[in-house]
Write a protein that holds these residues in place. Sequence first.
Motif, mmCIF file in Angstrom:
data_model
loop_
_atom_site.group_PDB
_atom_site.id
_atom_site.type_symbol
_atom_site.label_atom_id
_atom_site.label_comp_id
_atom_site.label_asym_id
_atom_site.label_seq_id
_atom_site.Cartn_x
_atom_site.Cartn_y
_atom_site.Cartn_z
ATOM 1 N N ASN A 1 94.018 75.492 22.453
ATOM 2 C CA ASN A 1 93.691 75.718 21.048
ATOM 3 C C ASN A 1 92.854 76.986 20.931
ATOM 4 O O ASN A 1 92.062 77.301 21.828
ATOM 5 N N VAL B 1 90.441 78.710 17.944
ATOM 6 C CA VAL B 1 89.844 78.688 16.621
ATOM 7 C C VAL B 1 89.060 79.988 16.450
ATOM 8 O O VAL B 1 88.200 80.305 17.272
ATOM 9 N N ILE C 1 93.370 79.400 12.920
ATOM 10 C CA ILE C 1 93.415 78.354 13.940
ATOM 11 C C ILE C 1 94.855 78.241 14.423
ATOM 12 O O ILE C 1 95.787 78.262 13.616
ATOM 13 N N ASP D 1 85.085 80.893 8.405
ATOM 14 C CA ASP D 1 84.655 79.791 9.271
ATOM 15 C C ASP D 1 84.856 78.385 8.674
ATOM 16 O O ASP D 1 83.926 77.582 8.649
ATOM 17 N N PHE E 1 87.171 75.993 9.755
ATOM 18 C CA PHE E 1 87.800 75.010 10.631
ATOM 19 C C PHE E 1 86.773 74.248 11.454
ATOM 20 O O PHE E 1 85.871 74.832 12.046
ATOM 21 N N GLU F 1 86.103 70.602 14.153
ATOM 22 C CA GLU F 1 86.754 69.835 15.205
ATOM 23 C C GLU F 1 87.748 68.837 14.599
ATOM 24 O O GLU F 1 88.776 68.537 15.202
ATOM 25 N N ASP G 1 89.690 69.449 12.065
ATOM 26 C CA ASP G 1 90.925 70.212 11.877
ATOM 27 C C ASP G 1 91.700 70.276 13.193
ATOM 28 O O ASP G 1 92.914 70.083 13.214
ATOM 29 N N GLU G 2 90.992 70.559 14.265
ATOM 30 C CA GLU G 2 91.645 70.650 15.581
ATOM 31 C C GLU G 2 92.333 69.339 15.944
ATOM 32 O O GLU G 2 93.493 69.334 16.360
#
Length: 151
Positions: A85, A87, A108, A130, A132, A134, A136-137
């Motif tokens: 990933n 970001v 992301i 800024d 995003f 965790e 979102d992940e």
Amino acid sequence: MIFEKLKTEIETILLDNNKSKDELLLNICELLEANIEYYNWVGFYFKNGDKNELKLGPYVGEPTDHTIIPFGKGICGQVAVSNENFVVPDVAAQDNYIACSITVKAEIVIPIFVNGENVGQIDIDSNTPDPFTEEDERFLEFVCAKVAKII
């Protein structure tokens, strides 16, 4: 939480056997862009055959000239190599960033794996600095795992 509601909707979209893979992916892009305020460009890139490059798939948002991205170039190209990933809270702070629009502030990118191989990714640009988290992940990892089952 919006992500939990969207997970159910994504699963429902992917159950539609009357649509092509690209139509299903476009429906996912449309769902995410419409429901998450800071998702301003949502699209998929996939490995382009045996070439070390990514090819743009279905997306929603401003048109882009970046239909082919070499591995290693830009955020998407780096994810194709790293398998991790990525970001980016502030795209202006990234040396290896491919600018799609002057309005984009953050990005992301989450890889899609099929049988352990990185076959593509979901790429989201935001016009909000800024945004995003965790969450979102984890949500986008869920989306990619579901998408991997239809590829």
